[in-house]
Design a protein around this motif. Structure first.
Motif, short mmCIF file in Angstrom:
data_model
loop_
_atom_site.label_atom_id
_atom_site.label_comp_id
_atom_site.label_asym_id
_atom_site.label_seq_id
_atom_site.Cartn_x
_atom_site.Cartn_y
_atom_site.Cartn_z
N LEU A 2 15.19 0.89 -3.24
CA LEU A 2 16.01 0.32 -4.31
C LEU A 2 15.11 0.07 -5.51
O LEU A 2 14.09 -0.62 -5.39
CB LEU A 2 16.64 -0.99 -3.82
CG LEU A 2 17.53 -1.77 -4.79
CD1 LEU A 2 18.79 -0.97 -5.11
CD2 LEU A 2 17.92 -3.11 -4.16
N ILE A 3 15.48 0.65 -6.65
CA ILE A 3 14.65 0.52 -7.86
C ILE A 3 15.49 -0.08 -8.99
O ILE A 3 16.58 0.43 -9.31
CB ILE A 3 14.10 1.89 -8.30
CG1 ILE A 3 13.26 2.52 -7.18
CG2 ILE A 3 13.26 1.74 -9.57
CD1 ILE A 3 12.86 3.96 -7.46
N LEU A 4 15.00 -1.15 -9.59
CA LEU A 4 15.62 -1.74 -10.78
C LEU A 4 14.71 -1.49 -11.97
O LEU A 4 13.52 -1.80 -11.92
CB LEU A 4 15.84 -3.25 -10.61
CG LEU A 4 17.14 -3.66 -9.90
CD1 LEU A 4 17.08 -3.32 -8.43
CD2 LEU A 4 17.43 -5.14 -10.10
N ASN A 26 11.38 -1.58 -1.02
CA ASN A 26 11.25 -0.44 -0.11
C ASN A 26 12.18 -0.56 1.09
O ASN A 26 12.69 -1.64 1.40
CB ASN A 26 9.80 -0.31 0.36
CG ASN A 26 8.85 0.04 -0.78
OD1 ASN A 26 9.11 0.96 -1.56
ND2 ASN A 26 7.77 -0.71 -0.89
N GLN A 27 12.37 0.56 1.78
CA GLN A 27 13.22 0.60 2.96
C GLN A 27 12.73 -0.41 4.01
O GLN A 27 11.54 -0.54 4.26
CB GLN A 27 13.21 2.01 3.54
CG GLN A 27 14.27 2.24 4.61
CD GLN A 27 14.31 3.69 5.05
OE1 GLN A 27 13.50 4.49 4.61
NE2 GLN A 27 15.24 4.03 5.92
N GLN A 28 13.68 -1.18 4.57
CA GLN A 28 13.47 -2.18 5.62
C GLN A 28 12.76 -3.44 5.12
O GLN A 28 12.42 -4.31 5.93
CB GLN A 28 12.71 -1.57 6.81
CG GLN A 28 13.48 -0.45 7.48
CD GLN A 28 12.83 0.06 8.75
OE1 GLN A 28 11.85 -0.54 9.24
NE2 GLN A 28 13.35 1.13 9.32
N ASP A 29 12.53 -3.57 3.81
CA ASP A 29 12.02 -4.83 3.27
C ASP A 29 13.08 -5.91 3.45
O ASP A 29 14.29 -5.64 3.38
CB ASP A 29 11.71 -4.71 1.78
CG ASP A 29 10.37 -4.04 1.50
OD1 ASP A 29 9.63 -3.78 2.48
OD2 ASP A 29 10.05 -3.77 0.33
N LYS A 30 12.62 -7.15 3.68
CA LYS A 30 13.53 -8.29 3.79
C LYS A 30 13.11 -9.31 2.74
O LYS A 30 12.08 -9.97 2.86
CB LYS A 30 13.47 -8.89 5.20
CG LYS A 30 13.94 -7.91 6.28
CD LYS A 30 13.86 -8.51 7.68
CE LYS A 30 14.30 -7.50 8.73
NZ LYS A 30 14.26 -8.06 10.10
N ILE A 31 13.94 -9.42 1.70
CA ILE A 31 13.58 -10.16 0.49
C ILE A 31 14.42 -11.42 0.35
O ILE A 31 15.65 -11.38 0.46
CB ILE A 31 13.79 -9.28 -0.76
CG1 ILE A 31 13.03 -7.96 -0.65
CG2 ILE A 31 13.41 -10.04 -2.03
CD1 ILE A 31 11.55 -8.09 -0.53
#
Length: 529
Positions: A2-4, A26-31
């Motif tokens: 995901l890019i903003l 990034n994929q599978q990041d938990k923010i």
């Protein structure tokens, strides 16, 4: 991924909310996305979800995010299936199974032949087996509505999930299911929440503020530790500048005193010497010019330090500016306040609790009232406060004054202005300027005094309520908190926590926020079922 890129958002009135936000997840990041109320966390989630458009910038993603919104009644007019955006698929599947296999129905279904099975699995997982997909959302409780959208994760099987206050309205059992999902999932998560137990399950904290996005590489506790280090350094810097300002003012005063003494001696010598008037005037003009120059040098330094100190004081967190000062109950610790023996309540002919309740509450205790949603926690509170009579058993209450604080802060009258609300609690007949000083202590400045209470956020209502309690003529013997953190951001939860920890009377708390209960030193439980 995901890019903003350069995301800017302005309100319809053209006020800027945030500007030029850029980051990559990034994929599978938990923010964890955190920040004070009003910084734009929910708005940013809606932009990522594609529900609203930014004024500038772009969102790039490999797959469509699934969005679990914060629930406040906005879906009441639609069915469960419509809220989950699966109504068309279910209708197409039914038509196909009835023999109406049109190209349109096949296109809508898009080979999703297991949609009904996933719906049943998802609803069962969230203990919603009795929910009909075609019933209106308005017929559901707040917790059920939240669980409907959480069930949508199983139904839609997204790779990116956006959660906006997902633990709001959930009881302990439902929160446990949510926490398990967050820990075990391989989905990419962005979570906005004030639930600090939940935030501690996430790997990274993104803080949204007026400065933009600041990234902290750890869970909430790591973030809190880093913020404390930053705040300690800031406070030391502020104290250093305040000390330098005091020193500069002292140096100016001493220098001016020395100059005045020297000028006075010089003048006496000139008068003794009998110098002509023109010479005396020259010496006086030189002395005045020298004094003015000295004042300018000191004033420049003092002004510079004073500006720096003022700017730093404005940057202090609100919690550090508030002076609370709640009064304490005058009752001696250990006095029996509530004595309940075999009490129960009835709705119609049915008893509310399977087993009648017997308990003692003494002065100074801190007790959590626990139970699943619908188990009768609020009913029990109303019995203890004398608003309801038990259908059986006996309850005696010796508390002279109890304050009930719910999640909507209903002590605040939305028909009044902030100043009028404060005056309503002014039992000690404080002068007008003293009432306004109290309001200032809770961050309600002159610009706020005529503002309607109806326009206040949850955090502002909480602060105004605390302000009112400081003006009461009699400290409450009991404070009852009924889900007090539901509508607060983390900063305002900390303000409430500090206030409650200053209070030395009896505390009864209904809350699913275990982190909050731990922070306010709750020492006992009263469980209803």
């Amino acid at each position: 991924m995901l890019i903003l890129q350069g995301i800017t958002y302005t309100h319809p009135n053209r006020d800027l909310l945030f500007d030029n936000l850029s980051f990559t997840i990034n994929q599978q990041d938990k923010i964890a996305l955190i920040g004070n109320n009003g910084t734009g966390k929910s708005t940013l989630l809606k932009i990522i979800a594609g529900e609203i458009l930014p004024a500038k910038g772009a969102v790039k993603t490999d797959s469509r995010p699934y969005y679990v919104p914060q629930i406040f009644g906005q879906y009441n007019d639609v069915t469960v299936a419509q809220a989950l955006q699966i109504e068309d698929k279910l209708h197409a599947l039914k038509d196909i199974l009835d023999g109406n296999m049109t190209d349109n129905n096949l296109a809508v279904l898009n080979d999703d032949w297991t949609i009904e099975e996933r719906c049943a699995e998802a609803l069962a997982h969230w203990h919603l087996k009795d929910i009909d997909l075609h019933q209106k959302m308005e017929s559901l409780s707040g917790g059920q509505k939240t669980k409907i959208f959480l069930a949508g994760i199983i139904i839609h099987q997204p790779e990116i999930v956006l959660l906006d206050e997902p633990s709001n309205h959930l009881d302990i059992a439902a929160r446990a299911i949510l926490y398990d999902y967050i820990q075990s999932t391989t989905d990419t998560l962005i979570v906005v929440s004030h639930d600090r137990m939940l935030l501690n399950l996430l790997d990274t904290v993104y803080e949204l503020s007026g400065k933009g996005i600041t990234v902290y590489g750890g869970n909430y506790e790591f973030y809190a530790e880093q913020k404390q280090i930053e705040e300690n350094a800031f406070e030391q810097d502020l104290k250093s500048k305040e000390k330098a300002l005091r020193k500069a003012k002292e140096t100016e005063r001493e220098a001016m005193e020395r100059k005045q003494k020297l000028d006075a001696r010089g003048k006496k010598k000139q008068e003794k010497a009998g110098l002509p008037t023109i010479s005396m005037n020259t010496f006086r003009n030189r002395a005045e010019k020298s004094t003015a120059q000295m004042k300018d040098v000191h004033a420049e330094k003092i002004d510079s330090l004073s500006d720096a100190v003022d700017k730093m004081r404005k940057q202090l967190p609100d919690i550090d500016k508030i002076k609370i000062g709640l009064n304490n109950s005058g009752l001696h610790k250990g006095k029996i306040l509530i004595d309940a023996k075999d009490i129960n309540y009835k709705y119609g002919e049915e008893q509310l609790w399977e087993n009648s309740l017997t308990f003692l509450i003494t002065s100074g205790e801190r007790i959590a009232i626990k139970g699943l949603n619908g188990s009768g926690k609020t009913t029990l509170i109303k019995i203890m406060l004398g608003e309801f009579e038990p259908a059986m058993g006996k309850i005696d209450c010796a508390a002279n004054k109890a304050i009930y604080i719910d999640q909507d802060y209903s002590l605040i009258d939305d028909r009044l202005t902030i100043y009028e609300q404060a005056q309503k609690f002014n039992y000690d007949h404080l002068q007008e300027h003293e009432v306004k000083n109290r309001l200032n202590r809770f961050l309600f400045t002159k610009a706020h005094w005529d503002k309607s209470c109806a326009a206040l956020s949850g955090g502002e209502k909480m602060r105004l309520m605390l302000c009112c309690l400081t003006m009461s003529d009699q400290a409450p013997d009991i404070i009852v908190l009924d889900e007090p953190t539901n509508n607060l951001d983390i900063q305002n939860i900390e303000i409430l926590t500090r206030a409650i920890n200053e209070y030395k009377g009896t505390l009864l708390v209904v809350s699913h926020d275990e982190y909050f209960l731990k922070q306010i030193d709750v020492e006992a439980e009263l469980v209803v079922s």
